[in-house]
Structure formats: C-alpha cells, structure tokens
Design an enzyme around this catalytic site. Structure first.
Site, PDB file in Angstrom:
ATOM      1  N   ASP A  28       0.813  -1.213   0.000  1.00  0.00           N
ATOM      2  CA  ASP A  28       0.000   0.000   0.000  1.00  0.00           C
ATOM      3  C   ASP A  28       0.848   1.264   0.000  1.00  0.00           C
ATOM      4  O   ASP A  28       2.056   1.227   0.232  1.00  0.00           O
ATOM      5  CB  ASP A  28      -0.967   0.000   1.195  1.00  0.00           C
ATOM      6  CG  ASP A  28      -0.327  -0.549   2.474  1.00  0.00           C
ATOM      7  OD1 ASP A  28       0.913  -0.540   2.577  1.00  0.00           O
ATOM      8  OD2 ASP A  28      -1.062  -0.988   3.364  1.00  0.00           O
TER       9      ASP A  28
ATOM     10  N   ASN B  73      -7.652  -3.503  14.007  1.00  0.00           N
ATOM     11  CA  ASN B  73      -9.027  -3.785  13.592  1.00  0.00           C
ATOM     12  C   ASN B  73      -9.093  -4.971  12.619  1.00  0.00           C
ATOM     13  O   ASN B  73     -10.106  -5.198  11.992  1.00  0.00           O
ATOM     14  CB  ASN B  73      -9.648  -2.539  12.954  1.00  0.00           C
ATOM     15  CG  ASN B  73      -8.891  -2.057  11.722  1.00  0.00           C
ATOM     16  OD1 ASN B  73      -7.973  -2.733  11.261  1.00  0.00           O
ATOM     17  ND2 ASN B  73      -9.279  -0.914  11.186  1.00  0.00           N
TER      18      ASN B  73
ATOM     19  N   HIS C  40      -7.278  -5.294   9.871  1.00  0.00           N
ATOM     20  CA  HIS C  40      -6.995  -5.010   8.448  1.00  0.00           C
ATOM     21  C   HIS C  40      -5.686  -5.665   8.008  1.00  0.00           C
ATOM     22  O   HIS C  40      -4.789  -5.901   8.815  1.00  0.00           O
ATOM     23  CB  HIS C  40      -7.022  -3.504   8.145  1.00  0.00           C
ATOM     24  CG  HIS C  40      -5.858  -2.699   8.626  1.00  0.00           C
ATOM     25  ND1 HIS C  40      -5.943  -1.353   8.890  1.00  0.00           N
ATOM     26  CD2 HIS C  40      -4.561  -3.025   8.878  1.00  0.00           C
ATOM     27  CE1 HIS C  40      -4.766  -0.898   9.261  1.00  0.00           C
ATOM     28  NE2 HIS C  40      -3.911  -1.883   9.272  1.00  0.00           N
TER      29      HIS C  40
ATOM     30  N   GLU D 296      -9.644  -2.141   5.134  1.00  0.00           N
ATOM     31  CA  GLU D 296     -10.299  -1.914   6.411  1.00  0.00           C
ATOM     32  C   GLU D 296     -11.522  -2.817   6.548  1.00  0.00           C
ATOM     33  O   GLU D 296     -12.025  -3.340   5.544  1.00  0.00           O
ATOM     34  CB  GLU D 296     -10.715  -0.441   6.498  1.00  0.00           C
ATOM     35  CG  GLU D 296      -9.564   0.555   6.384  1.00  0.00           C
ATOM     36  CD  GLU D 296      -8.690   0.628   7.642  1.00  0.00           C
ATOM     37  OE1 GLU D 296      -8.514  -0.400   8.330  1.00  0.00           O
ATOM     38  OE2 GLU D 296      -8.151   1.707   7.925  1.00  0.00           O
TER      39      GLU D 296
HETATM   40  C1  F6R Z   1       1.396  -1.690   6.076  1.00  0.00           C
HETATM   41  C2  F6R Z   1       0.136  -2.382   6.154  1.00  0.00           C
HETATM   42  C3  F6R Z   1      -0.659  -2.469   7.412  1.00  0.00           C
HETATM   43  C4  F6R Z   1       0.163  -2.828   8.637  1.00  0.00           C
HETATM   44  C5  F6R Z   1      -0.703  -2.850   9.889  1.00  0.00           C
HETATM   45  C6  F6R Z   1       0.100  -3.114  11.140  1.00  0.00           C
HETATM   46  O1  F6R Z   1       1.933  -1.748   4.759  1.00  0.00           O
HETATM   47  O2  F6R Z   1      -0.259  -2.882   5.169  1.00  0.00           O
HETATM   48  O3  F6R Z   1      -1.687  -3.420   7.237  1.00  0.00           O
HETATM   49  O4  F6R Z   1       0.763  -4.079   8.452  1.00  0.00           O
HETATM   50  O5  F6R Z   1      -1.367  -1.641  10.035  1.00  0.00           O
HETATM   51  O6  F6R Z   1       0.973  -2.044  11.346  1.00  0.00           O
HETATM   52  P1  F6R Z   1       2.084  -2.108  12.489  1.00  0.00           P
HETATM   53  O7  F6R Z   1       3.048  -3.140  12.083  1.00  0.00           O
HETATM   54  O8  F6R Z   1       2.691  -0.714  12.469  1.00  0.00           O
HETATM   55  O9  F6R Z   1       1.375  -2.412  13.752  1.00  0.00           O
END
Ligand code: F6R
Length: 269
Positions: free
Chosen positions: A67, A137, A139, A144
């Site tokens: 992303d 959450n 994702h 989301e």
């Molecule tokens: C990042 C992504 C997100 C993260 C998720 C966890 O490229 O795709 O899905 O993997 O938000 O983020 P952290 O590792 O910062 O807790």
C-alpha cells in the site's frame, strides 16, 4: 494455516528471515510482497544482516508493496516508498527499478493506479511470498473492515482507528492522508505463500479474530483461513487470546520434523 508462537518479537523476526531465505534458495528470482509498519522492521533488519554476511541476495528479485498513502509525494519521509527505501531497499542489492509501491503521482487519476498495479503483478508472474502485518481492527494492507473479500488494488478510505494508530508517525500539524491505495484482499490471496507477523499484546484480539474467528469482511485478515499456504508468526503476547494454542505447538513440532526429513515444503513443489 500454520500458527507458530515464539517467546518474543526477536524470534518472530528471526523465523521470518529464515523463511524468506528459504524462499530465495528455492527461487532466487522470487517475487516478494512487502509490508510497511512497525512489525516488519525487525525482519528487514535481519534480512539486511543476512545480505551483508553474504548468505542471501535480492539481486534477481522483484517486489510489490501492499500500500501507499494517497496525497503524499513519494519523496515525503512518511510515504511508504520512503519507508521501504530507508528501512530495507537502500541496504540490500535489490534493483530499485524492480521495487513497486502503488503510488499515485499528483494529477494522476488514482482510479487507474489499481488496475495498472494488478497488471504489473501479473506480468511479474504473481507474488511468491507476501509479508503481512495486521491492524488492531484486523486489516491487512489497508483493507479496512467491510472491504470486499474479492477486492483488488484500489483507493480505500482509512478508518479513524487506523488514522489514530498511524498518527504517531506524523509530526503534529503535518498532513496525514486519509486515503490510501492498497492491494485488495483478492490480490493478497493470490500470493502463493503468505507470512503474517504480529507481535505485542495490542494485536492479541485481532490475531484471535483472524485465526479463530469466523471468516468475515469485518475482520479482513480472517480470509487467510481460506489461503492454501499461510504461516502466522506470533510472539507470546500476540498469541495470548488464542484458544487452540496446544494444537498449534504440536503441529509446528510435527511440521519441523517433516521439514528436517524432506526439506522445505516449497522446495518440493
Ligand atoms: C502496512 C500495512 C498495514 C500494517 C498494519 C500493522 O503496509 O499494510 O496493514 O501491516 O497496520 O501495522 P504495524 O506493524 O505498524 O502495527
């Protein structure tokens, strides 16, 4: 889904690096899907160490990130392109032109980025190994809750929770995008192998819902229950709410014994 639980976050990163190295040995021109966020940083450090010690090379690999924020220039320190360069790409021998992030230039129609990204992934032969983190959450990528389980790379609006979680990375008063372009859930599910990493107590609830809850768009990571080859690497804290822990440990022991006898699974397929 194989669930492997380790003592701490360092061991999760070690195992992640071992599995990436196994993939590279089986397929030196593997196509990787990479994630940003706090969780994979330690994994990237381990991979940089292994590269420096000469045990692996990314020279022939290609990569696709999950992303990118919409509305941030790639050169912004908060862009995911900058994150990947800083935390990983600048320190290994991957060719920059072979690394892809679903960014959208200013003036470009964001609706066209997704289909183009999907074509690039297809042209590369698909993703061999996708690294994932998981949001509070549930994702994955920026899919989301309520994201279509058949979604493809597209623009998504971030939830308040995700904006709050990620606000720590932006200075006060700095522009924080509310939109992102993310690989879709179907895009992620097309990867031949998936490694989901989660560490820390704050991930325990999302992990339990993803691994043991019903498959639902309200917890996008739960779709991984329907993936053929997903490995979930957890530390004790992130695994704390799992109910079937005993079985995961047992199965892991058996799988390791099989691997010792017959080699890594994808080396055989
Ligand atoms: C990042 C992504 C997100 C993260 C998720 C966890 O490229 O795709 O899905 O993997 O938000 O983020 P952290 O590792 O910062 O807790």
């Amino acid at each position: 889904m194989e669930v492997i639980i380790f003592r701490d976050a360092a061991s999760v990163a070690d195992k992640g690096a071992e599995l990436v190295e196994e993939m590279l040995r089986a397929k030196p021109d593997a196509v990787f899907g990479f994630a940003t966020g706090t969780t994979p940083i330690e994994l990237y450090r381990r991979l940089i160490e292994r590269y420096r010690s000469g045990s692996l090379s990314f020279q022939r690999t290609r990569s696709f990130n999950l992303d990118e924020y919409l509305g941030l220039d790639a050169s912004s320190p908060n862009s995911y392109r900058s994150f990947m360069d800083r935390e990983f790409f600048d320190h290994v021998d991957i060719r920059k032109e072979n690394t892809h992030v679903p960014g959208c230039g200013s003036g470009e129609n964001p609706g066209q980025v997704g289909p183009r990204y999907e074509s690039l992934i297809r042209e590369a032969g698909g993703i061999d190994l996708q690294v994932l983190g998981i949001g509070h959450n549930g994702h994955v990528g920026f899919n989301e809750p309520s994201s279509s389980l058949r979604s493809r790379t597209r623009v998504k609006t971030l939830t308040r929770k995700t904006l709050e979680d990620n606000s720590r990375l932006f200075k006060s008063g700095e522009f924080q995008p509310r939109l992102a372009i993310t690989m879709g859930i179907a895009t992620i599910m097309d990867a031949r192998r998936i490694l989901l990493l989660a560490t820390g107590e704050h991930k325990a609830d999302a992990v339990a819902r993803a691994v043991e809850g019903p498959v639902t768009a309200m917890c996008p990571a739960s779709i991984l229950q329907m993936h053929e080859f997903t490995t979930v690497l957890l530390d004790e804290a992130a695994a704390a709410r799992l109910k079937h822990r005993e079985y995961y440990d047992l199965a892991h022991g058996e799988n390791e014994a099989l691997k010792d006898r017959f080699g890594a699974f994808y080396a055989r397929t």
